[in-house]
Design an enzyme around this catalytic site. Sequence first.
Site, PDB file in Angstrom:
ATOM      1  N   ILE A   1     -20.886  -2.746   9.807  1.00 16.83           N
ATOM      2  CA  ILE A   1     -20.611  -1.449  10.433  1.00 16.83           C
ATOM      3  C   ILE A   1     -20.373  -0.354   9.381  1.00 16.83           C
ATOM      4  O   ILE A   1     -19.420  -0.427   8.590  1.00 16.83           O
ATOM      5  CB  ILE A   1     -19.405  -1.553  11.404  1.00 16.83           C
ATOM      6  CG1 ILE A   1     -19.656  -2.664  12.429  1.00 16.83           C
ATOM      7  CG2 ILE A   1     -19.154  -0.201  12.091  1.00 16.83           C
ATOM      8  CD1 ILE A   1     -20.994  -2.603  13.162  1.00 16.83           C
TER       9      ILE A   1
ATOM     10  N   LEU B   1     -22.369  -1.947  17.182  1.00 19.78           N
ATOM     11  CA  LEU B   1     -23.113  -2.753  18.133  1.00 19.78           C
ATOM     12  C   LEU B   1     -23.360  -4.145  17.530  1.00 19.78           C
ATOM     13  O   LEU B   1     -23.087  -5.172  18.144  1.00 19.78           O
ATOM     14  CB  LEU B   1     -24.454  -2.049  18.436  1.00 19.78           C
ATOM     15  CG  LEU B   1     -25.455  -2.756  19.344  1.00 19.78           C
ATOM     16  CD1 LEU B   1     -24.859  -2.999  20.722  1.00 19.78           C
ATOM     17  CD2 LEU B   1     -26.737  -1.920  19.480  1.00 19.78           C
ATOM     18  N   THR B   2     -23.841  -4.159  16.264  1.00 20.62           N
ATOM     19  CA  THR B   2     -24.289  -5.394  15.615  1.00 20.62           C
ATOM     20  C   THR B   2     -23.190  -6.462  15.477  1.00 20.62           C
ATOM     21  O   THR B   2     -22.044  -6.149  15.171  1.00 20.62           O
ATOM     22  CB  THR B   2     -24.837  -5.053  14.212  1.00 20.62           C
ATOM     23  OG1 THR B   2     -25.829  -4.042  14.365  1.00 20.62           O
ATOM     24  CG2 THR B   2     -25.444  -6.271  13.540  1.00 20.62           C
ATOM     25  N   GLU B   3     -23.600  -7.709  15.725  1.00 22.10           N
ATOM     26  CA  GLU B   3     -22.723  -8.865  15.478  1.00 22.10           C
ATOM     27  C   GLU B   3     -23.558  -9.933  14.791  1.00 22.10           C
ATOM     28  O   GLU B   3     -24.782  -9.793  14.688  1.00 22.10           O
ATOM     29  CB  GLU B   3     -22.174  -9.414  16.810  1.00 22.10           C
ATOM     30  CG  GLU B   3     -21.332  -8.386  17.552  1.00 22.10           C
ATOM     31  CD  GLU B   3     -20.788  -8.924  18.882  1.00 22.10           C
ATOM     32  OE1 GLU B   3     -20.809 -10.164  19.086  1.00 22.10           O
ATOM     33  OE2 GLU B   3     -20.366  -8.095  19.692  1.00 22.10           O
TER      34      GLU B   3
ATOM     35  N   GLU C   1     -30.850   0.674  12.320  1.00 22.25           N
ATOM     36  CA  GLU C   1     -31.147   1.444  13.550  1.00 22.25           C
ATOM     37  C   GLU C   1     -32.497   1.031  14.129  1.00 22.25           C
ATOM     38  O   GLU C   1     -33.295   1.854  14.543  1.00 22.25           O
ATOM     39  CB  GLU C   1     -31.068   2.952  13.282  1.00 22.25           C
ATOM     40  CG  GLU C   1     -29.633   3.335  12.958  1.00 22.25           C
ATOM     41  CD  GLU C   1     -29.262   4.750  13.321  1.00 22.25           C
ATOM     42  OE1 GLU C   1     -29.945   5.369  14.152  1.00 22.25           O
ATOM     43  OE2 GLU C   1     -28.252   5.218  12.780  1.00 22.25           O
TER      44      GLU C   1
ATOM     45  N   ARG D   1     -32.431   8.241  15.723  1.00 21.89           N
ATOM     46  CA  ARG D   1     -33.475   7.795  14.786  1.00 21.89           C
ATOM     47  C   ARG D   1     -34.134   8.901  13.972  1.00 21.89           C
ATOM     48  O   ARG D   1     -34.417   8.681  12.793  1.00 21.89           O
ATOM     49  CB  ARG D   1     -34.521   6.946  15.523  1.00 21.89           C
ATOM     50  CG  ARG D   1     -34.074   5.516  15.583  1.00 21.89           C
ATOM     51  CD  ARG D   1     -34.965   4.589  16.369  1.00 21.89           C
ATOM     52  NE  ARG D   1     -34.177   3.387  16.644  1.00 21.89           N
ATOM     53  CZ  ARG D   1     -34.060   2.794  17.824  1.00 21.89           C
ATOM     54  NH1 ARG D   1     -34.721   3.251  18.868  1.00 21.89           N
ATOM     55  NH2 ARG D   1     -33.298   1.733  17.962  1.00 21.89           N
TER      56      ARG D   1
HETATM   57  C1  LIG Z   1     -26.182  -1.265   5.318  1.00 22.06           C
HETATM   58  C2  LIG Z   1     -26.191  -1.553   6.780  1.00 22.06           C
HETATM   59  C3  LIG Z   1     -25.505  -0.707   7.637  1.00 22.06           C
HETATM   60  C4  LIG Z   1     -25.491  -0.961   9.007  1.00 22.06           C
HETATM   61  N1  LIG Z   1     -24.754  -0.161   9.838  1.00 22.06           N
HETATM   62  C5  LIG Z   1     -24.630  -0.490  11.150  1.00 22.06           C
HETATM   63  C6  LIG Z   1     -23.765   0.239  12.013  1.00 22.06           C
HETATM   64  O1  LIG Z   1     -23.136   1.209  11.591  1.00 22.06           O
HETATM   65  N2  LIG Z   1     -23.635  -0.162  13.298  1.00 22.06           N
HETATM   66  C7  LIG Z   1     -24.302  -1.228  13.791  1.00 22.06           C
HETATM   67  O2  LIG Z   1     -24.130  -1.565  14.957  1.00 22.06           O
HETATM   68  N3  LIG Z   1     -25.164  -1.939  12.999  1.00 22.06           N
HETATM   69  C8  LIG Z   1     -25.326  -1.598  11.692  1.00 22.06           C
HETATM   70  N4  LIG Z   1     -26.161  -2.321  10.885  1.00 22.06           N
HETATM   71  C9  LIG Z   1     -26.929  -3.431  11.447  1.00 22.06           C
HETATM   72  C10 LIG Z   1     -28.417  -3.133  11.534  1.00 22.06           C
HETATM   73  O3  LIG Z   1     -28.714  -2.258  12.545  1.00 22.06           O
HETATM   74  C11 LIG Z   1     -29.122  -4.477  11.670  1.00 22.06           C
HETATM   75  O4  LIG Z   1     -29.045  -5.099  10.414  1.00 22.06           O
HETATM   76  C12 LIG Z   1     -30.554  -4.349  12.117  1.00 22.06           C
HETATM   77  O5  LIG Z   1     -30.593  -3.977  13.453  1.00 22.06           O
HETATM   78  C13 LIG Z   1     -31.333  -5.646  11.918  1.00 22.06           C
HETATM   79  O6  LIG Z   1     -30.652  -6.729  12.451  1.00 22.06           O
HETATM   80  P1  LIG Z   1     -30.425  -8.058  11.584  1.00 22.06           P
HETATM   81  O7  LIG Z   1     -29.907  -7.632  10.265  1.00 22.06           O
HETATM   82  O8  LIG Z   1     -29.605  -8.976  12.360  1.00 22.06           O
HETATM   83  O9  LIG Z   1     -31.850  -8.645  11.373  1.00 22.06           O
HETATM   84  P2  LIG Z   1     -32.656  -9.697  12.354  1.00 22.06           P
HETATM   85  O10 LIG Z   1     -32.560  -9.207  13.714  1.00 22.06           O
HETATM   86  O11 LIG Z   1     -32.126 -11.046  12.048  1.00 22.06           O
HETATM   87  O12 LIG Z   1     -34.084  -9.537  11.826  1.00 22.06           O
HETATM   88  C14 LIG Z   1     -34.577 -10.131  10.600  1.00 22.06           C
HETATM   89  C15 LIG Z   1     -36.042  -9.723  10.430  1.00 22.06           C
HETATM   90  O13 LIG Z   1     -36.816 -10.210  11.526  1.00 22.06           O
HETATM   91  C16 LIG Z   1     -37.572  -9.192  12.120  1.00 22.06           C
HETATM   92  N5  LIG Z   1     -37.548  -9.327  13.573  1.00 22.06           N
HETATM   93  C17 LIG Z   1     -36.506  -9.641  14.362  1.00 22.06           C
HETATM   94  N6  LIG Z   1     -36.859  -9.662  15.638  1.00 22.06           N
HETATM   95  C18 LIG Z   1     -38.156  -9.309  15.684  1.00 22.06           C
HETATM   96  C19 LIG Z   1     -39.118  -9.122  16.721  1.00 22.06           C
HETATM   97  N7  LIG Z   1     -38.770  -9.270  18.001  1.00 22.06           N
HETATM   98  N8  LIG Z   1     -40.372  -8.752  16.387  1.00 22.06           N
HETATM   99  C20 LIG Z   1     -40.717  -8.575  15.086  1.00 22.06           C
HETATM  100  N9  LIG Z   1     -39.870  -8.738  14.070  1.00 22.06           N
HETATM  101  C21 LIG Z   1     -38.604  -9.081  14.361  1.00 22.06           C
HETATM  102  C22 LIG Z   1     -36.885  -7.906  11.723  1.00 22.06           C
HETATM  103  O14 LIG Z   1     -37.805  -6.859  11.568  1.00 22.06           O
HETATM  104  C23 LIG Z   1     -36.266  -8.246  10.397  1.00 22.06           C
HETATM  105  O15 LIG Z   1     -37.173  -7.909   9.367  1.00 22.06           O
HETATM  106  C24 LIG Z   1     -26.219  -2.059   9.521  1.00 22.06           C
HETATM  107  C25 LIG Z   1     -26.927  -2.885   8.640  1.00 22.06           C
HETATM  108  C26 LIG Z   1     -26.923  -2.640   7.299  1.00 22.06           C
HETATM  109  C27 LIG Z   1     -27.682  -3.555   6.410  1.00 22.06           C
END
Ligand SMILES: Cc1cc2nc3c(=O)[nH]c(=O)nc-3n(C[C@H](O)[C@H](O)[C@H](O)COP(=O)(O)OP(=O)(O)OC[C@H]3O[C@@H](n4cnc5c(N)ncnc54)[C@H](O)[C@@H]3O)c2cc1C
Lengths: 261, 384
Positions: free
Chosen positions: B156, B124-126, B363, B242
Amino acid sequence: MNIVVCLKQVPGTTEVKINPETNTLIRQGIKNIINPFDSYALEEGVRLKEKFGGKVTAISMGPAQAVDMLKETISLGADEAVLLSDRAFAGADTWATAYTLAGAVRKMGQIDLIICGRQSTDGDTAQVGPEMAEMLGAAFTAYVCQIEEISAGQMRVKRMMDEGYEIIQSTLPAVITVTKEINIPRLPSLRGVMKSKSAKIPIWTLQDMGLDPKKVGLNGSFTRVVKIFTPQHDKKAEMIHGEPEIQVTCLLGKLREGGLA
Amino acid sequence: MQYFLTDEQKTIKELARKLAEERILPVRAHLDEAEEFPWPIIKDMADSDLFRVFVPAEYEGLGGGCLELSLVVEELSRVCSGVAISYAATALGSYTLMDFGSEELKRKFLPDIAAGKKLCAFALTESTAGSDASGIRTTAEKVEGGYLLNGTKQFITNGGEAELYTIIALTDKSKGPRGASAFMVEKGTPGFTFGKKEKKMGIRASATCELVFQNCLIPEGNIIGRPGMGFIMAMKLLDKSRPGVGAQALGIAQGALEAAYEYTSQRIQFGQAIINQPVVQSMLADMSIQVEAARALIYAAARYADSGAKDITESSAAAKVFASDVAMRVTTDAVQLCGGAGYMKDYPLEKMMRDAKITQIYEGSNQVLRSAVAAELRKRKAKS
Ligand SMILES: Cc1cc2nc3c(=O)[nH]c(=O)nc-3n(C[C@H](O)[C@H](O)[C@H](O)COP(=O)(O)OP(=O)(O)OC[C@H]3O[C@@H](n4cnc5c(N)ncnc54)[C@H](O)[C@@H]3O)c2cc1C
Ligand SMILES: Cc1cc2nc3c(=O)[nH]c(=O)nc-3n(C[C@H](O)[C@H](O)[C@H](O)COP(=O)(O)OP(=O)(O)OC[C@H]3O[C@@H](n4cnc5c(N)ncnc54)[C@H](O)[C@@H]3O)c2cc1C
């Protein structure tokens, strides 16, 4: 291939402790496990079956509680398991054990290969496998570390000796004992465990196998355990250092001193 | 504590523990140090039927639910959560197919997933879409003979190692989040390549990688569910998964608690084992209480999800947030209790502390999930 694997239930420890008063093994608080070498035998049997088709039957001579171990063999890939259990079997030495196991194999009919572990971790004699082969008139190879080929009633195996490896060609049916180098035993599978829980393990008695009561158990044993004890290690070793000539002179001096040369 | 697990659930938990102790423990430090994907262990898990746990019986699985999956993840994580997440990500990458896929797609892929022959991933993530998943830009354009994928997914789990990828992409850009759809994409499809492989702080045995789609044509039949349902399915998926992330955190915390107990029982300072110090006992007691509370919450949330209930957002989020915060605190305290030794790589605790951190991030970050729980609170208030 029709394969039989012989397994023994042993105390789950490498440090067998002996009660100094009664000279018997202390089994309290120790879980029983499959004799470790026998798990390699089972794994090899299951792998051969997976490769050539056929059936793997696990057998054990022992008390009723060995049923648990035999159920475990089902979770590890054995198709069937049979417990050989009878009051008359108690106190069997290696010969009487081999006679009983051979009786079970005969009752099963056409068997191509019988696999045993190289030795048990409690008795440690390594005799049951070869004795059984002798009784069944089957070819025998000990310390097998690899089965190289099986075809047209023949098998070629590699065995591990102190001095190196030997490649041995033999006829089937055969009995082999295997070493730990032969494979890495698998873990149980969930479907295997579920199957093993409901598996029925038949118990064969003296009568079922039509054995001679004078040849089983304590009655049939040629040997008697008179005493079990932990040897005392009070001998001292002395290392002689220096150039070879000095070492030789020194050693000769010591041997003369002790009246040995 | 007694959780009244069935015989089958106990069997699953015991087998996962056996596998973890016999196959993962001897190599976990190496996998962490070398950032090596644990293929031999994946093979062992497949042979032990662990991948069958979460697949329905009609597709050669054992038909377990969130609870059974959580039990496996907990036990694997107790030893190494990097290995555990490589397993769990396959469940994550196949749930959408299991819940919404066509019969044909399920027949095609699920038996291989159950046998552990094919790992999965969920993407999902980009770069523009993390916490705010509606920021995705990857497109799936309907063309002659299927859909044409373009875009890049990042972070991912199982990227590069998995054979099957559930991809969320926009089929109708004009509709925003309501224009997203889900697709099953096979590794090796022309136009699908792997970008940067991340170097990570923790869960280093797991692979985290970029997925790059350049005019990647996928068959029309590979769409999962109806077009436009992508986000709804993704949100449902995460609600369901979750408790599993919570179980990952729980396992880490349990492992750290046990290691700290061992160490403090043996370490002599001031003429006695440090566990005799009231301060140390108090810390161990707090750790143990938190771990058990996390377990109770996760098992309850997993059972609630398995009951077929629809309103699982709050319980799943609560379980994940609580357990991951517990894992971070407990591993930090465990390092503390082991003093200088705990800080060193010769002991497993510093790894557990590094591994714990991710559970608060992915997640759904704990901040975002707390606001989700707060939103449910408001909804309840409005209803009453
Ligand atoms: C090791 C690893 C494995 C992963 N595996 C997958 C995968 O298999 N598939 C997939 O799709 N994704 C995956 N991800 C992505 C992961 O789900 C995202 O990193 C996560 O959702 C957070 O997004 P971000 O890193 O862009 O952080 P951001 O969205 O940029 O957030 C940065 C910080 O701001 C805070 N924040 C952001 N918005 C808000 C808000 N509205 N209110 C309060 N606080 C907020 C967050 O809590 C966070 O601390 C993975 C990530 C990692 C690091
Ligand atoms: C990176 C690093 C660099 C270092 N550099 C130096 C250096 O340059 N020179 C040097 O001399 N030393 C150095 N040290 C050693 C450092 O000072 C010790 O690690 C520290 O004093 C803690 O001792 P310990 O590791 O033996 O922990 P322990 O004494 O074994 O204590 C373990 C834990 O038990 C608890 N504990 C122990 N005793 C009690 C008590 N009585 N009451 C309550 N709780 C207790 C504490 O929580 C502690 O964290 C270094 C250590 C590290 C990790």
